[in-house]
Write a protein that holds these residues in place. Structure first.
Motif, PDB file in Angstrom:
ATOM      1  N   LYS A  41       1.783   2.940   8.723  1.00  0.00           N
ATOM      2  CA  LYS A  41       1.223   3.257   7.407  1.00  0.00           C
ATOM      3  C   LYS A  41       0.455   4.573   7.441  1.00  0.00           C
ATOM      4  O   LYS A  41       0.417   5.315   6.467  1.00  0.00           O
ATOM      5  CB  LYS A  41       0.305   2.120   6.966  1.00  0.00           C
ATOM      6  N   ARG A  42      -0.153   4.862   8.551  1.00  0.00           N
ATOM      7  CA  ARG A  42      -0.972   6.063   8.685  1.00  0.00           C
ATOM      8  C   ARG A  42      -0.234   7.182   9.415  1.00  0.00           C
ATOM      9  O   ARG A  42      -0.812   8.211   9.719  1.00  0.00           O
ATOM     10  CB  ARG A  42      -2.263   5.715   9.403  1.00  0.00           C
ATOM     11  N   ARG A 119      -8.570   5.549   9.736  1.00  0.00           N
ATOM     12  CA  ARG A 119      -8.716   4.996   8.380  1.00  0.00           C
ATOM     13  C   ARG A 119      -8.633   6.105   7.343  1.00  0.00           C
ATOM     14  O   ARG A 119      -8.018   5.949   6.299  1.00  0.00           O
ATOM     15  CB  ARG A 119     -10.040   4.249   8.243  1.00  0.00           C
ATOM     16  N   ARG A 121      -7.064   8.921   7.558  1.00  0.00           N
ATOM     17  CA  ARG A 121      -5.709   9.453   7.496  1.00  0.00           C
ATOM     18  C   ARG A 121      -4.834   8.644   6.543  1.00  0.00           C
ATOM     19  O   ARG A 121      -3.939   9.163   5.916  1.00  0.00           O
ATOM     20  CB  ARG A 121      -5.075   9.452   8.882  1.00  0.00           C
ATOM     21  N   GLY A 122      -5.096   7.349   6.398  1.00  0.00           N
ATOM     22  CA  GLY A 122      -4.280   6.517   5.527  1.00  0.00           C
ATOM     23  C   GLY A 122      -4.802   6.420   4.116  1.00  0.00           C
ATOM     24  O   GLY A 122      -4.191   5.775   3.272  1.00  0.00           O
TER      25      GLY A 122
END
Length: 156
Positions: A41-42, A119, A121-122
């Motif tokens: 996700k990231r 965190r 980054r996403g």
């Protein structure tokens, strides 16, 4: 450290990152270098590197081999070269790379900062759960997930 089933520094890192609310996949073998943790996700991967095997230069690395020092130096140099090559291939595919050294796993401040970077980054990524978006998270692609998600929402 990806070739062994469950290594202590890696499992400690997983516990700490999971406590920070991060979710990840383990041992994705089709990525270059076989990252220890993958955060699709990231778009991030984490390598847990052994201080001795990759020549970190910390206190754990100072217990260098006294016998066959030349052979060990060649092996560590080859490990570093391979790691650099794997990281370049991952960057070319659009992955963000984090390296955690064996000696850093127990440092709470370092893990807190790493979790905050991951965190952040996403943040702002769409929450589309279509099959196509899940595929795009791990495969190189020619258009962004945002474009796909927007097209999917328009088409109903």
């Amino acid at each position: 450290m990806a070739n062994q089933p469950d290594i202590t520094p890696e499992s400690a890192l997983r516990r700490r990152l999971h406590a920070h609310g991060l979710r990840f996949a383990r041992r994705i073998h089709d990525l270059p270098g076989r990252p220890d943790l993958v955060l699709p996700k990231r778009r991030g991967v984490i390598f847990v590197r052994g201080c001795f095997w990759h020549g970190h230069g910390c206190a754990l690395d100072r217990a260098a081999a006294r016998f066959n020092a030349g052979t060990w130096a060649d092996k560590i140099a080859a490990n570093r070269t391979q790691a650099d090559s794997d990281e370049a291939a991952l960057r070319a595919q659009g992955w963000h790379i984090e390296t955690v050294w064996e000696c850093q796993v127990e440092q709470a401040d370092f893990i807190d900062a790493l979790a905050a970077r991951l965190r952040q980054r996403g943040a702002g990524l769409p929450a589309c759960r279509s099959r196509r978006c899940r595929i795009l998270r791990t495969a190189p692609h020619h258009y962004s997930r945002d474009q796909h998600c927007a097209a999917r929402r328009r088409s109903g």
